[in-house]
Design an enzyme around this catalytic site. Sequence first.
Site, PDB file in Angstrom:
ATOM      1  N   GLY A  11       0.817  -1.217   0.000  1.00  0.00           N
ATOM      2  CA  GLY A  11       0.000   0.000   0.000  1.00  0.00           C
ATOM      3  C   GLY A  11       0.844   1.257   0.000  1.00  0.00           C
ATOM      4  N   ARG A  14       0.761   5.823  -1.952  1.00  0.00           N
ATOM      5  CA  ARG A  14       0.489   7.160  -1.395  1.00  0.00           C
ATOM      6  C   ARG A  14       0.516   7.080   0.133  1.00  0.00           C
ATOM      7  NH1 ARG A  14      -6.033   8.081  -1.543  1.00  0.00           N
ATOM      8  NH2 ARG A  14      -6.625   6.032  -0.784  1.00  0.00           N
ATOM      9  N   VAL A  63      -3.210  -7.574  -1.320  1.00  0.00           N
ATOM     10  CA  VAL A  63      -2.633  -8.372  -0.227  1.00  0.00           C
ATOM     11  C   VAL A  63      -3.571  -9.471   0.282  1.00  0.00           C
ATOM     12  CG1 VAL A  63      -1.012  -6.600   0.582  1.00  0.00           C
ATOM     13  CG2 VAL A  63      -3.328  -6.674   1.555  1.00  0.00           C
ATOM     14  N   ASN A  89       1.718  -2.318   5.454  1.00  0.00           N
ATOM     15  CA  ASN A  89       1.112  -0.986   5.625  1.00  0.00           C
ATOM     16  C   ASN A  89      -0.296  -0.896   5.037  1.00  0.00           C
ATOM     17  OD1 ASN A  89       1.278   2.147   5.826  1.00  0.00           O
ATOM     18  ND2 ASN A  89       0.856   1.734   3.669  1.00  0.00           N
ATOM     19  N   SER A 141      -2.460   0.629  14.862  1.00  0.00           N
ATOM     20  CA  SER A 141      -3.109   1.919  15.142  1.00  0.00           C
ATOM     21  C   SER A 141      -3.334   2.003  16.644  1.00  0.00           C
ATOM     22  CB  SER A 141      -4.460   1.993  14.428  1.00  0.00           C
ATOM     23  OG  SER A 141      -5.218   3.075  14.937  1.00  0.00           O
ATOM     24  N   TYR A 154     -12.330  -1.957  12.261  1.00  0.00           N
ATOM     25  CA  TYR A 154     -10.952  -1.439  12.137  1.00  0.00           C
ATOM     26  C   TYR A 154     -10.153  -1.672  13.423  1.00  0.00           C
ATOM     27  CZ  TYR A 154      -7.242   1.987  11.100  1.00  0.00           C
ATOM     28  OH  TYR A 154      -6.027   2.607  10.878  1.00  0.00           O
ATOM     29  N   ALA A 156     -10.664  -3.868  15.787  1.00  0.00           N
ATOM     30  CA  ALA A 156     -10.422  -5.310  15.985  1.00  0.00           C
ATOM     31  C   ALA A 156      -9.319  -5.801  15.047  1.00  0.00           C
ATOM     32  CB  ALA A 156     -11.710  -6.097  15.760  1.00  0.00           C
ATOM     33  N   LYS A 158      -6.808  -4.069  13.913  1.00  0.00           N
ATOM     34  CA  LYS A 158      -5.499  -3.560  14.363  1.00  0.00           C
ATOM     35  C   LYS A 158      -5.085  -4.220  15.688  1.00  0.00           C
ATOM     36  CE  LYS A 158      -4.826  -0.726  10.896  1.00  0.00           C
ATOM     37  NZ  LYS A 158      -3.780  -0.962   9.894  1.00  0.00           N
ATOM     38  N   ILE A 187      -2.842  10.859  12.050  1.00  0.00           N
ATOM     39  CA  ILE A 187      -1.836  11.299  11.078  1.00  0.00           C
ATOM     40  C   ILE A 187      -2.554  11.940   9.892  1.00  0.00           C
ATOM     41  CG2 ILE A 187       0.088  10.545   9.597  1.00  0.00           C
ATOM     42  CD1 ILE A 187       0.494  10.081  12.698  1.00  0.00           C
TER      43      ILE A 187
HETATM   44  P1  NAP Z   1      -4.140   5.595   2.667  1.00  0.00           P
HETATM   45  O1  NAP Z   1      -3.613   6.940   2.243  1.00  0.00           O
HETATM   46  O2  NAP Z   1      -5.543   5.251   2.370  1.00  0.00           O
HETATM   47  O3  NAP Z   1      -3.158   4.486   2.114  1.00  0.00           O
HETATM   48  C1  NAP Z   1      -3.451   3.109   2.181  1.00  0.00           C
HETATM   49  C2  NAP Z   1      -2.837   2.429   0.985  1.00  0.00           C
HETATM   50  O4  NAP Z   1      -3.149   1.029   1.021  1.00  0.00           O
HETATM   51  C3  NAP Z   1      -3.416   2.991  -0.314  1.00  0.00           C
HETATM   52  O5  NAP Z   1      -2.371   3.229  -1.230  1.00  0.00           O
HETATM   53  C4  NAP Z   1      -4.340   1.857  -0.768  1.00  0.00           C
HETATM   54  O6  NAP Z   1      -4.521   1.789  -2.167  1.00  0.00           O
HETATM   55  C5  NAP Z   1      -3.578   0.640  -0.277  1.00  0.00           C
HETATM   56  N1  NAP Z   1      -4.411  -0.565  -0.233  1.00  0.00           N
HETATM   57  C6  NAP Z   1      -5.706  -0.678   0.148  1.00  0.00           C
HETATM   58  N2  NAP Z   1      -6.124  -1.943   0.038  1.00  0.00           N
HETATM   59  C7  NAP Z   1      -5.087  -2.664  -0.438  1.00  0.00           C
HETATM   60  C8  NAP Z   1      -4.900  -4.034  -0.782  1.00  0.00           C
HETATM   61  N3  NAP Z   1      -5.901  -4.927  -0.656  1.00  0.00           N
HETATM   62  N4  NAP Z   1      -3.696  -4.441  -1.258  1.00  0.00           N
HETATM   63  C9  NAP Z   1      -2.676  -3.544  -1.413  1.00  0.00           C
HETATM   64  N5  NAP Z   1      -2.796  -2.231  -1.102  1.00  0.00           N
HETATM   65  C10 NAP Z   1      -3.978  -1.795  -0.614  1.00  0.00           C
HETATM   66  O7  NAP Z   1      -3.975   5.440   4.259  1.00  0.00           O
HETATM   67  P2  NAP Z   1      -2.806   5.898   5.248  1.00  0.00           P
HETATM   68  O8  NAP Z   1      -3.378   6.908   6.161  1.00  0.00           O
HETATM   69  O9  NAP Z   1      -1.555   6.169   4.515  1.00  0.00           O
HETATM   70  O10 NAP Z   1      -2.682   4.547   6.103  1.00  0.00           O
HETATM   71  C11 NAP Z   1      -1.633   3.595   5.941  1.00  0.00           C
HETATM   72  C12 NAP Z   1      -1.700   2.603   7.098  1.00  0.00           C
HETATM   73  O11 NAP Z   1      -1.585   3.309   8.341  1.00  0.00           O
HETATM   74  C13 NAP Z   1      -3.009   1.820   7.168  1.00  0.00           C
HETATM   75  O12 NAP Z   1      -2.763   0.493   7.560  1.00  0.00           O
HETATM   76  C14 NAP Z   1      -3.781   2.559   8.246  1.00  0.00           C
HETATM   77  O13 NAP Z   1      -4.727   1.716   8.882  1.00  0.00           O
HETATM   78  C15 NAP Z   1      -2.654   2.957   9.197  1.00  0.00           C
HETATM   79  N6  NAP Z   1      -3.015   4.080  10.075  1.00  0.00           N
HETATM   80  C16 NAP Z   1      -3.244   5.336   9.578  1.00  0.00           C
HETATM   81  C17 NAP Z   1      -3.577   6.363  10.450  1.00  0.00           C
HETATM   82  C18 NAP Z   1      -3.835   7.770   9.990  1.00  0.00           C
HETATM   83  O14 NAP Z   1      -4.119   8.637  10.833  1.00  0.00           O
HETATM   84  N7  NAP Z   1      -3.732   8.073   8.706  1.00  0.00           N
HETATM   85  C19 NAP Z   1      -3.691   6.117  11.824  1.00  0.00           C
HETATM   86  C20 NAP Z   1      -3.446   4.829  12.286  1.00  0.00           C
HETATM   87  C21 NAP Z   1      -3.097   3.826  11.399  1.00  0.00           C
HETATM   88  P3  NAP Z   1      -5.481   2.825  -2.970  1.00  0.00           P
HETATM   89  O15 NAP Z   1      -5.005   4.208  -2.694  1.00  0.00           O
HETATM   90  O16 NAP Z   1      -5.229   2.478  -4.361  1.00  0.00           O
HETATM   91  O17 NAP Z   1      -6.840   2.581  -2.457  1.00  0.00           O
END
Ligand code: NAP
Length: 246
Positions: A11, A14, A63, A89, A141, A154, A156, A158, A187
Amino acid sequence: MLKGKTAIITGSGRGIGKAVAVKLASLGANIVINDIPSSTYADEACEEIKAMGVGCICIKGDVTKIDDVKALVDGAVKEFGSVDIFVNNAGITRDGLMLRMKEEDWDLVMNINLKGAFNCIKTVARPMMKNKGGSIINMASVVGVMGNAGQANYSASKGGLIALTKTTAKEFSAKGIRCNAVAPGFIQSAMTDQLSDDVKQKYYDAIPLGRFGTVENIADTVAFLASDMSSYITGQVICVDGGLIM
Ligand code: NAP
């Protein structure tokens, strides 16, 4: 610090994943970008990283599909000879209060956030064992530690990922493979952009350091866990949350 190492980040087209890829590349690692097959960002991220002077390939795949995960790991080994760092990720949210949550939203989130990581760990463990070591980092998370109303699926997933992190650490430490989790708080990314202003303000008021986190804050912590600077750390969860939970 990571010269000659190879890192796969799922992932990573971005958001946090891309920031992790850029950070590890800046420390000299060769990078394998992964994202869902329809992603347009992934190719751009790969070009950006190649321009930094390290090797970078993009292997798209879902994945949740074991064949896609095998192709990802095999492709990395074929191109770079080994996999030293694997960052689970990829993750999504499908929020809603429990009484209204659809079964399909529960299944989708569990499949991507938890089963996806299981598929990846199971697959990458073999080349890492052959290589006599590696570092696996799971993106959990803070809600996986504390729970969160409106995020039964979500939180559960994590929480499960944190348990999977500890189990992986226990099963593979004798093979030189470490496994840790990073638990981001709030974030700034596409994932949190979709939240209402009310929810954002509530988080903001609860963060002792008085600001939202950046994707670079998470990338710095992943870099530490990926490197030998953390060689005596395994099975741990590092909250990167400005003090939100303590
Ligand atoms: P994001 O910008 O939505 O990035 C997630 C990435 O994962 C996207 O590029 C998405 O692809 C990709 N993805 C989704 N389903 C997938 C799959 N089945 N196989 C491969 N790739 C897949 O989110 P983020 O904020 O950067 O989050 C990244 C990680 O950090 C996640 O695990 C999230 O739960 C965790 N997290 C984030 C925060 C926060 O505040 N942002 C807080 C706690 C934890 P597409 O763009 O093409 O859909």
